[in-house]
Write a protein that holds these residues in place. Structure first.
Motif, mmCIF file in Angstrom:
data_model
loop_
_atom_site.group_PDB
_atom_site.id
_atom_site.type_symbol
_atom_site.label_atom_id
_atom_site.label_comp_id
_atom_site.label_asym_id
_atom_site.label_seq_id
_atom_site.Cartn_x
_atom_site.Cartn_y
_atom_site.Cartn_z
ATOM 1 N N ASN A 196 -24.082 -97.880 40.353
ATOM 2 C CA ASN A 196 -23.907 -96.489 40.771
ATOM 3 C C ASN A 196 -24.322 -96.274 42.235
ATOM 4 O O ASN A 196 -25.016 -95.323 42.586
ATOM 5 C CB ASN A 196 -24.710 -95.552 39.852
ATOM 6 C CG ASN A 196 -24.262 -94.105 39.991
ATOM 7 O OD1 ASN A 196 -23.108 -93.818 40.288
ATOM 8 N ND2 ASN A 196 -25.184 -93.174 39.780
ATOM 9 N N ASN A 249 -14.645 -98.555 40.119
ATOM 10 C CA ASN A 249 -14.559 -99.110 38.776
ATOM 11 C C ASN A 249 -15.471 -100.313 38.574
ATOM 12 O O ASN A 249 -15.694 -100.738 37.431
ATOM 13 C CB ASN A 249 -13.110 -99.515 38.469
ATOM 14 C CG ASN A 249 -12.172 -98.328 38.505
ATOM 15 O OD1 ASN A 249 -12.529 -97.228 38.091
ATOM 16 N ND2 ASN A 249 -10.955 -98.540 39.009
ATOM 17 N N ALA A 250 -15.982 -100.871 39.675
ATOM 18 C CA ALA A 250 -16.873 -102.033 39.574
ATOM 19 C C ALA A 250 -18.284 -101.714 40.050
ATOM 20 O O ALA A 250 -19.098 -102.623 40.222
ATOM 21 C CB ALA A 250 -16.296 -103.194 40.379
ATOM 22 N N ASP A 251 -18.573 -100.437 40.246
ATOM 23 C CA ASP A 251 -19.886 -100.023 40.761
ATOM 24 C C ASP A 251 -20.874 -99.873 39.594
ATOM 25 O O ASP A 251 -21.225 -98.765 39.180
ATOM 26 C CB ASP A 251 -19.735 -98.716 41.540
ATOM 27 C CG ASP A 251 -21.020 -98.283 42.202
ATOM 28 O OD1 ASP A 251 -21.905 -99.140 42.423
ATOM 29 O OD2 ASP A 251 -21.166 -97.073 42.466
ATOM 30 N N ILE A 252 -21.339 -100.989 39.059
ATOM 31 C CA ILE A 252 -22.211 -100.947 37.881
ATOM 32 C C ILE A 252 -23.608 -100.428 38.215
ATOM 33 O O ILE A 252 -24.344 -99.990 37.326
ATOM 34 C CB ILE A 252 -22.306 -102.338 37.228
ATOM 35 C CG1 ILE A 252 -22.883 -103.365 38.219
ATOM 36 C CG2 ILE A 252 -20.930 -102.778 36.726
ATOM 37 C CD1 ILE A 252 -23.095 -104.743 37.608
ATOM 38 N N ASN A 263 -15.698 -100.530 45.148
ATOM 39 C CA ASN A 263 -14.727 -100.201 44.107
ATOM 40 C C ASN A 263 -15.418 -99.357 43.049
ATOM 41 O O ASN A 263 -16.340 -99.828 42.374
ATOM 42 C CB ASN A 263 -14.170 -101.470 43.479
ATOM 43 C CG ASN A 263 -13.099 -101.188 42.443
ATOM 44 O OD1 ASN A 263 -12.793 -100.030 42.143
ATOM 45 N ND2 ASN A 263 -12.517 -102.243 41.895
#
Length: 423
Positions: A378, A373-376, A371
């Motif tokens: 990267n 938006n949840a790929d902290i 996701n």
């Protein structure tokens, strides 16, 4: 005299003066009035299947108005009577009554034309298609300038300059550990060398123009002859699972192509799997299996060598030593074994290759198990795809990341194909 075949059941002929009765879908209708007047020659009214076999003397005799010999016959199932088939001119009435209402040939309706072959219809329409030639050359890109990004970059440079002034003039000497202060300053300068180039890429960007791409094959238009690309899609693999490869290959074959474009998928298998070979053979002529390459001892970057083997020895062997002669219509697309093309991939990327000055077009990649938006951490490297590469393109640089790209074969061949010292 030898027999000559006149017509076969199932043929249809239009009724004309001086011709026999026509056939309708292989069956022949006898009028009731004519059967009553000539019961010996024609069976009762009805439709009968049958074929004809008439001698040459019968045909010539019928043409000059003479009575035919009894050798001419029409065979129906269970019935044998002398008669005539389509194309034979028989008039049982006197010559002065041949065009009268009593003439049986005037009682027949014209037989319907046979149903045309759908394949022949498609072939005829292909030659009647309109050449797709837009007033302006297709352009899927637009170059943009962001004043806000430029302002932020200028403010960053001003603040960075002031920070370095304060840092060097007032805080470089950190007591007896001055060397430590210098070391920290060097690290900060290294950080600026990565941030400043990134900031330079933000004001100018090459983005999508919103074009839908080249037209799909709707049967109405066709690309100009010089733009009917021959697209070679290469999928290199080694030990990937067959389900992964199946998804990639079938997606490449399912992608829509513009009218007149030819697409061939090559599975470049370094693993030499019989299961993969059988799968590719089941797909028909649009997919080919390529294997048998001998890996060099100690080879670790096998992907580029695998792709080069297919290009040099399978696709373009006749251009060895003269890559400048490869037609500009020859294009190369490469997918990793786990990259499935979207339905409109070829419509969009071939639009970019419309300009013959363009030799390389790279597309972004995405992952269905992450996701954004949840790929902290990267993992999908979104910053690189969404900001760095569009800015690089605006400055005249384009990267080739190894998958999801299209190359003009002539340009690639003239630089020696893919360098094998890289992946």
């Amino acid at each position: 005299m030898r027999a000559s075949s006149v017509s076969s059941p199932g043929s249809a002929s239009a009724l004309q003066p001086g011709m026999g009765y026509p056939a309708v879908n292989g069956r022949y209708t006898i009028p009731e009035q004519f059967s009553a007047q000539h019961p010996a020659r024609y069976p009762p009214q009805g439709s009968y299947d049958g074929g004809y076999d008439a001698s040459e003397s019968d045909i010539s005799g019928a043409r000059d108005g003479r009575a035919p010999s009894t050798a001419s016959s029409v065979s129906y199932p269970g019935i044998s009577a002398s008669g005539y088939g389509p194309g034979m001119a028989y008039n049982p009435l006197p010559a002065n009554q041949s065009m009268s209402p009593l003439n049986p040939m005037n009682w027949f309706k014209q037989a319907p034309a046979p149903r045309p072959d759908p394949l022949q219809i498609a072939a005829d329409k292909m030659s009647q298609r309109v050449i797709w030639n837009p007033r302006k050359a297709p352009n899927p890109f637009k170059r943009t300038f962001s004043p806000l990004a430029a302002l932020i970059f200028v403010l960053f440079l001003a603040s960075a300059g002031y920070y370095l002034y304060v840092r060097i003039a007032y805080s470089l000497d950190m007591g007896p550990q001055k060397w430590y202060g210098i070391l920290i300053l060097v690290v900060e300068l290294l950080g600026l060398t990565s941030v400043i180039p990134y900031g330079m890429l933000l004001p100018f960007q090459t983005l999508s123009s919103g074009s839908k791409g080249l037209p799909i094959d709707d049967g109405k238009v066709i690309l100009p002859p010089e733009k009917r690309f021959n697209v070679h899609i290469l999928v290199p693999c080694y030990k990937e699972d067959i389900t992964v490869i199946t998804n990639t290959v079938t997606a490449a074959l399912a992608a829509e192509v513009p009218p007149g474009v030819k697409r061939t998928v090559y599975l470049c298998d370094d693993g030499k799997s019989e299961e993969r070979r059988a799968f590719i053979r089941s797909l028909g002529d649009d997919a080919k299996y390529v294997s048998g390459r001998t890996r060099k001892p100690g080879e670790i970057n096998g992907k580029s060598a695998n792709v080069n083997n297919c290009l040099r020895n399978v696709i373009f062997p006749e251009y060895e030593g003269r890559p400048q002669d490869i037609p500009l219509k020859e294009l190369i697309v490469v997918f990793d074994a786990d990259m499935a093309a979207r339905k409109n991939f070829l419509l969009k990327i071939l639009e970019a290759m419309w300009d013959e000055e363009t030799s390389l077009c790279l597309t972004p990649q995405a992952f269905n198990n992450i996701n954004p938006n949840a790929d902290i951490f990267n993992n999908i490297n979104q910053q690189f795809w969404e900001y760095v590469l569009p800015g690089c393109d605006a400055l005249g640089y384009i990267a080739c990341t190894g998958t999801n790209f299209c190359l003009r074969a002539r340009s690639l061949g003239m630089v020696g194909w893919f360098p094998e010292y890289t992946i």
